[in-house]
Design a protein around this motif. Structure first.
Motif, mmCIF file in Angstrom:
data_model
loop_
_atom_site.group_PDB
_atom_site.id
_atom_site.type_symbol
_atom_site.label_atom_id
_atom_site.label_comp_id
_atom_site.label_asym_id
_atom_site.label_seq_id
_atom_site.Cartn_x
_atom_site.Cartn_y
_atom_site.Cartn_z
ATOM 1 N N TYR A 284 0.630 -1.673 0.296
ATOM 2 C CA TYR A 284 -0.050 -0.258 0.150
ATOM 3 C C TYR A 284 0.692 1.343 0.067
ATOM 4 C CZ TYR A 284 -3.355 -3.320 2.366
ATOM 5 O OH TYR A 284 -4.354 -4.557 2.453
ATOM 6 N N HIS A 318 0.865 -7.505 1.826
ATOM 7 C CA HIS A 318 -0.142 -6.519 1.918
ATOM 8 C C HIS A 318 -1.926 -7.367 2.879
ATOM 9 C CE1 HIS A 318 -2.565 -10.421 0.274
ATOM 10 N NE2 HIS A 318 -3.343 -9.804 -0.164
ATOM 11 N N TYR A 320 -1.643 -7.515 6.130
ATOM 12 C CA TYR A 320 -1.444 -6.880 7.311
ATOM 13 C C TYR A 320 -1.015 -4.631 7.195
ATOM 14 C CZ TYR A 320 0.030 -4.404 11.834
ATOM 15 O OH TYR A 320 0.177 -3.732 12.336
ATOM 16 N N PRO A 321 -2.079 -3.952 7.816
ATOM 17 C CA PRO A 321 -2.831 -3.966 8.269
ATOM 18 C C PRO A 321 -4.250 -4.061 7.882
ATOM 19 C CG PRO A 321 -1.668 -2.048 8.168
ATOM 20 C CD PRO A 321 -1.459 -2.670 7.028
ATOM 21 N N ARG A 322 -4.489 -4.707 7.136
ATOM 22 C CA ARG A 322 -5.929 -4.912 6.418
ATOM 23 C C ARG A 322 -6.570 -6.276 7.106
ATOM 24 N NH1 ARG A 322 -10.155 -5.806 3.965
ATOM 25 N NH2 ARG A 322 -10.630 -5.326 2.558
ATOM 26 N N LEU A 323 -5.979 -7.383 7.333
ATOM 27 C CA LEU A 323 -6.817 -7.556 7.920
ATOM 28 C C LEU A 323 -7.671 -7.767 9.211
ATOM 29 C CD1 LEU A 323 -4.356 -11.392 8.103
ATOM 30 C CD2 LEU A 323 -7.013 -11.087 7.123
ATOM 31 N N GLY A 324 -9.268 -8.416 9.357
ATOM 32 C CA GLY A 324 -9.870 -7.843 9.909
ATOM 33 C C GLY A 324 -11.080 -6.701 10.260
ATOM 34 N N LEU A 325 -10.897 -6.521 8.616
ATOM 35 C CA LEU A 325 -11.667 -5.717 8.624
ATOM 36 C C LEU A 325 -13.396 -6.334 8.174
ATOM 37 C CD1 LEU A 325 -12.502 -2.682 7.841
ATOM 38 C CD2 LEU A 325 -11.858 -3.117 5.256
ATOM 39 N N ASP A 326 -13.384 -7.188 7.446
ATOM 40 C CA ASP A 326 -13.462 -8.336 7.624
ATOM 41 C C ASP A 326 -13.589 -9.452 7.358
ATOM 42 O OD1 ASP A 326 -12.981 -8.400 5.048
ATOM 43 O OD2 ASP A 326 -14.348 -7.860 4.045
ATOM 44 N N SER A 328 -12.479 -11.835 5.713
ATOM 45 C CA SER A 328 -11.972 -12.575 4.484
ATOM 46 C C SER A 328 -10.460 -13.190 5.151
ATOM 47 C CB SER A 328 -11.809 -11.246 3.841
ATOM 48 O OG SER A 328 -12.307 -10.803 3.531
ATOM 49 N N LEU A 333 -7.203 -12.471 1.050
ATOM 50 C CA LEU A 333 -6.942 -11.470 0.412
ATOM 51 C C LEU A 333 -6.113 -11.172 -0.777
ATOM 52 C CD1 LEU A 333 -5.989 -8.888 3.732
ATOM 53 C CD2 LEU A 333 -8.095 -9.514 2.368
ATOM 54 N N PHE A 496 4.455 0.215 7.636
ATOM 55 C CA PHE A 496 3.236 -0.105 6.964
ATOM 56 C C PHE A 496 2.556 1.165 7.112
ATOM 57 C CE2 PHE A 496 4.365 -3.252 10.318
ATOM 58 C CZ PHE A 496 4.556 -4.911 9.732
ATOM 59 N N PHE B 187 -18.258 -7.122 12.699
ATOM 60 C CA PHE B 187 -17.537 -8.047 13.252
ATOM 61 C C PHE B 187 -15.811 -7.351 13.796
ATOM 62 C CE2 PHE B 187 -13.743 -9.762 10.984
ATOM 63 C CZ PHE B 187 -13.501 -11.075 11.694
ATOM 64 N N ALA B 189 -13.155 -9.358 15.124
ATOM 65 C CA ALA B 189 -11.509 -9.821 14.587
ATOM 66 C C ALA B 189 -11.212 -10.272 16.418
ATOM 67 C CB ALA B 189 -10.605 -10.076 13.810
ATOM 68 N N HIS B 194 -5.393 -8.020 14.103
ATOM 69 C CA HIS B 194 -6.534 -7.598 13.298
ATOM 70 C C HIS B 194 -6.838 -6.224 12.977
ATOM 71 C CE1 HIS B 194 -7.416 -11.781 13.327
ATOM 72 N NE2 HIS B 194 -7.581 -12.294 11.696
ATOM 73 N N VAL B 195 -7.113 -6.001 12.405
ATOM 74 C CA VAL B 195 -8.240 -4.204 13.114
ATOM 75 C C VAL B 195 -9.027 -5.012 14.189
ATOM 76 C CG1 VAL B 195 -9.961 -2.890 11.602
ATOM 77 C CG2 VAL B 195 -8.519 -3.960 9.839
ATOM 78 N N TRP B 206 -10.844 4.959 11.815
ATOM 79 C CA TRP B 206 -9.329 3.795 11.357
ATOM 80 C C TRP B 206 -8.269 4.163 10.129
ATOM 81 C CZ3 TRP B 206 -8.958 -0.280 7.567
ATOM 82 C CH2 TRP B 206 -8.142 -0.939 7.826
ATOM 83 N N GLN B 209 -6.255 1.957 3.742
ATOM 84 C CA GLN B 209 -5.094 2.029 2.814
ATOM 85 C C GLN B 209 -5.606 1.749 2.155
ATOM 86 O OE1 GLN B 209 -0.887 2.051 4.402
ATOM 87 N NE2 GLN B 209 -1.416 1.313 6.144
ATOM 88 N N ILE B 210 -5.596 2.729 0.457
ATOM 89 C CA ILE B 210 -5.975 2.316 -0.882
ATOM 90 C C ILE B 210 -5.031 1.632 -0.952
ATOM 91 C CG2 ILE B 210 -7.165 3.264 -2.706
ATOM 92 C CD1 ILE B 210 -8.443 3.794 -0.178
ATOM 93 N N LEU B 211 -5.756 0.386 -2.100
ATOM 94 C CA LEU B 211 -5.337 -0.215 -2.978
ATOM 95 C C LEU B 211 -6.393 -0.012 -5.017
ATOM 96 C CD1 LEU B 211 -2.472 -1.999 -3.092
ATOM 97 C CD2 LEU B 211 -3.591 -4.040 -2.621
ATOM 98 N N ILE B 215 -9.614 -5.070 -3.400
ATOM 99 C CA ILE B 215 -8.731 -4.999 -1.805
ATOM 100 C C ILE B 215 -10.073 -3.359 -1.058
ATOM 101 C CG2 ILE B 215 -7.205 -3.927 -0.223
ATOM 102 C CD1 ILE B 215 -6.778 -7.210 -1.509
ATOM 103 N N THR B 220 -17.638 -4.921 5.743
ATOM 104 C CA THR B 220 -18.528 -4.736 6.984
ATOM 105 C C THR B 220 -18.224 -3.209 6.821
ATOM 106 O OG1 THR B 220 -15.934 -4.631 7.108
ATOM 107 C CG2 THR B 220 -17.962 -6.852 8.273
#
Lengths: 618, 230
Positions: A284, A318, A320-326, A328, A333, A496, B187, B189, B194-195, B206, B209-211, B215, B220
């Motif tokens: 990112y 890619h 972390y830090p995205r995991l846990g948003l939902d 998936s 991912l 990150f 959700f 986690a 995790h987030v 929060w 980061q854009i991709l 992604i 949620t």
């Protein structure tokens, strides 16, 4: 095995060899290999002398039962036992003690299998009044006294001229010996508390930690005693008349003997040994991602890597830090990247065309309740087939799960690299590469330049140095630390979402280091390397890299003082044929020959690290 | 499922002291977290997050198709889930809808004011967390009008929990592009790496980061609109 035939020197009557100890003198002097001891049994059980260390005069142990000390003069010597044969020499002293309504028995033994390595074993048992155990604490004054010796060096310590300072670090469950040398640094003893699995028994419980603690004098170990003698201490005593280097070699040899290192010799995974520079590709950011074209800039990354000397591998990141948003998971991912797995496949192909290996990470903290390591291994296997990746980076881990180990049977050249250096035997045997990660964002962390003992104990295990939050002078120090330890690095600039790049100068230094590591690979990763060898300046530390042939050595030399040092740095082991500086700011180095002894002279600025290659006449 | 009107609530212009906590484990989000004075103009704001039904209607009327449709409405909205917040929409998808209804996405500052109000409440309903007033640690999205008792000072519902909400703008620190999300989601986690999930406080954002859009969209992540008012 000549050394094993040396006679024991007894200062008392042969009747002591009988079951009943009746001698009035109650003093034992004996020699085991290169170890000379004198134990006084008059008042208590005292260690009087240990090789060149005279007047130790300390009790071997003090027992405290429910906060009451067992009084001195109370121990009864029951038996002194000696056995000498070709393969083993044993001397042991059995003692007993009634204390209040409890009865204690103990045994102190010295066991020698090799000339320079002697085991000191202390065992204790208790028969408790009404079979109700009591709290027992033990203290070992003789160790405290050794610790107080002005020449005592805890593992990794050196003298800086005024005090002991830590210049060697280790982060595994093998604890290098503490060292006491004579004033010339020649006659040397090493004391190791073997600590492979301390929870299994009483022995050495906490001793390794204690000897690395400033509060050693306060240290007491709690032991659980039964009617059978139980091991409390197993201390290995190493003896050397060639200084601390020999102690390290003995410890290294003795420690490595326990290990099955076949996996490191497997020719299929040799590429990981040349993974000098690993690029951390944080997805990112502008470094890795083209926001307009919606694609990864792999060619640009590879091109930029040449400023560092070229990346040997790339770790794509890619999750972390995205995991846990939902919900998936880490594998899903990848499907969400442009064109699904094809994005990774394309990047991998480009990397391979540049002879660069490709890693993806595994996040053990993301394992969901409906997943297992086996299911992740299956996902990995599928991913390898679809994308042809070369390695799996084990985030936050320092071990290789069995499930993943099986992957290597199907894909023999597939490699694993962990974020933490493996610490225990099985981990070290199976996980053949890791990061040497230092740093702490929460504290004022200063990158120190010191020796990583793991790197010297297991040179076949490649380490990549990284301190991700370090900037400025700490990044300079990081490069010096890598050079000093002859190890590769992780090139991680996008932390990150925080852009912390290396400067042009720093890139040049890393490039130079990589070229040196590559050119002198067989010495840097040779089996005969020794950390913190003796130097001729209190402000200089030095590591020696060589293989078993010993014809050529590389010395990494660091002036950690605040002044320039000019003069003799090292006394060299052999006659010098050729020498040259191969890394660091150019300095004036010379070889001086005096009475058949060769010295390395250098003119070294404060805080400088240089590497010198010397060919010897053999 | 009975449909309902996602009515608009008027917010009168005001000034407040913006202060936000950024709780990402490592790094920062390179935005001014305050405290700083912020002026809120007269606004109308959706009482609820935009629902599947509303978004479905938008698609039907406009024929909107994202340039990159990876994971777009991956949950396949149907009549049974019409009252759930629309998710699997990127910020671009949200902006397209907002434009069509004559609105826009709230800024990060506006969102906080709508949630916390002039009394600087920690949670939309008050200063004490109450998991019964939001979809905090459930296993799925719920209709947006489920937690009406958890409405904010101005009457907005689902400001905490159920689904994260996009705010306006892509922030660019010169090396990274990111958006700020608000409110947390159902959700939660299990690991600290995790987030940070579940319902989140009013003053928490929060950094996403854009991709690529695949992604950027998530199960949620939804939005609500605001409308400039006189």
């Amino acid at each position: 095995m000549k050394e094993l035939t040396e006679p024991l020197l007894w200062a008392f009557d042969v009747s002591m060899m009988q079951n009943k100890f009746t001698d009035k003198k109650k003093s034992i002097d004996f020699t085991l290999g290169n170890l000379n001891l004198s134990i006084d049994l008059n008042k208590n059980i005292f260690l009087k002398k240990l090789n060149f260390i005279k007047n130790i005069n300390n009790e071997l142990f003090i027992i405290r039962v429910e906060n009451k000390l067992i009084p001195k003069n109370k121990y009864k010597i029951e038996k002194v036992f000696k056995n000498t044969d070709v393969n083993l020499t044993v001397i042991s002293i059995d003692f007993s003690q009634n204390f209040e309504n409890d009865f204690f028995k103990g045994r102190i033994s010295f066991v020698q299998k090799k000339k320079n390595i002697i085991d000191f074993i202390f065992q204790l048992s208790a028969r408790w009044h009404k079979d109700i155990p009591k709290k027992v604490l033990l203290k070992f004054p003789f160790i405290i006294n050794l610790h107080k010796n002005k020449n005592f060096l805890k593992p990794g310590d050196i003298f800086d001229g005024k005090k002991r300072i830590k210049k060697g670090v280790w982060n595994l469950h093998e604890y290098p010996p503490s060292i006491i040398s004579d004033n010339l640094g020649i006659e040397t003893l090493g004391f190791e508390f073997y600590d492979q699995f301390p929870w299994q028994a009483n022995y050495n419980l906490g001793m390794s930690e204690a000897i690395s603690s400033e509060n050693f004098e306060k240290f007491e170990t709690e032991v659980q005693l039964t009617q059978e003698l139980t091991d409390i201490i197993l201390m290995k005593i190493y003896t050397s008349s060639k200084g601390r280097e020999k102690i390290f070699s003995l410890w290294k040899e003795n420690t490595r003997k326990r290990y099955d290192l076949r996996k490191y010799r497997d020719s299929n995974n040799r590429w990981i040994k040349k993974n000098y520079l690993q690029h951390f590709m944080f997805a990112y950011g502008e470094e890795a991602f083209d926001y307009k074209k919606i694609q990864f800039k792999i060619n640009k990354i590879i091109k930029e890597g040449k400023q560092f000397g070229g990346y040997d591998s790339i770790l794509f990141w890619h999750q972390y830090p995205r995991l846990g948003l939902d919900e998936s998971n880490q594998w899903q991912l990848y499907k969400y990247l442009p064109k699904n797995y094809k994005t990774i496949k394309k990047i991998v192909d480009i990397c391979h065309s540049h002879n660069i290996k490709f890693f993806i990470p595994f996040k053990p903290w993301d394992i969901r309740s409906n997943e297992s390591l086996d299911s992740h291994a299956k996902s990995l296997e599928k991913f390898i087939k679809e994308t042809n990746i070369d390695g799996f980076f084990l985030d936050t881990m320092s071990s290789l799960p069995e499930s993943f180990l099986k992957i290597q049977k199907k894909f023999p050249s597939f490699e694993f690299c962990s974020e933490g250096t493996p610490r225990e035997q099985r981990q070290i045997e199976t996980l053949t590469s890791s990061w040497d990660q230092i740093g702490d964002i929460r504290r004022n962390f200063k990158v120190d330049i010191n020796s990583n003992f793991f790197r010297f104990l297991f040179p076949e295990h490649p380490l990549n140095l990284v301190s991700r939050w370090s900037v400025g002078s700490d990044k300079d120090a990081l490069i010096k630390r890598a050079a000093f330890n002859g190890m590769g690095m992780v090139i991680w600039q996008d932390i990150f979402g925080c852009w912390l790049p290396f400067s042009i100068e720093q890139k040049k230094k890393i490039k130079s280091l990589k070229n040196i590591l590559k050119k002198y690979h067989k010495y840097f990763y040779g089996d005969n390397s020794i950390p913190l060898i003796k130097t001729l300046s209190k402000k200089i530390i030095c590591n020696e890299f060589s293989n078993s042939q010993g014809k050529q050595k590389i010395y990494s030399i660091y002036n950690f003082g605040s002044n320039k040092i000019n003069g003799r740095i090292l006394k060299l082991p052999l006659a010098v044929m050729e020498f040259k500086q191969i890394y660091g700011k150019k300095v004036n180095i010379q070889i001086e020959k005096k009475q058949n002894t060769f010295y390395l002279l250098a003119n070294l600025d404060a805080n400088d690290v240089i590497l010198v290659n010397i060919k010897f006449k053999i | 499922m009975k449909s309902f009107v996602n009515k608009k609530i008027f917010i009168e212009s005001n000034e407040y002291t913006y202060r936000v906590e950024h709780l990402t484990l490592e790094g920062t989000c390179s935005t001014d977290h305050g405290p700083r004075n912020v002026k809120i103009k007269n606004l109308l704001v959706d009482k609820y997050p935009v629902t599947n039904q509303q978004y479905y209607f938008f698609l039907k009327k406009t024929g909107y198709q994202p340039r990159d449709s990876q994971r777009f409405l991956e949950h396949k909205p149907n009549k049974k889930i019409f009252n759930l917040p629309v998710v699997f929409v990127s910020q671009n998808d949200a902006i397209a809808y907002a434009k069509w209804v004559g609105g826009r996405l709230p800024t990060d500052e506006e969102w906080q004011y709508i949630a916390a109000g002039p009394k600087y409440l920690d949670w939309p309903w008050g200063n004490k967390f109450n998991p019964l007033l939001c979809n905090h640690d459930g296993n799925k999205l719920v209709p947006v009008n489920t937690h009406r008792k958890g409405e904010s000072w101005c009457g907005c519902v689902d400001m905490a929990g159920n689904c994260w909400e996009w705010t306006a703008g892509i922030h660019d620190d010169g090396n990274h592009q990111f958006a700020l999300l608000r409110g947390g989601s159902y959700f939660y986690a299990h690991d600290h790496w995790h987030v940070g999930g579940g319902a989140r406080k009013n003053n928490y954002h929060w950094k996403l980061q854009i991709l690529n859009e695949g992604i950027n969209r998530a199960a949620t992540l939804g939005f609500r609109c605001v409308y400039d008012a006189k």
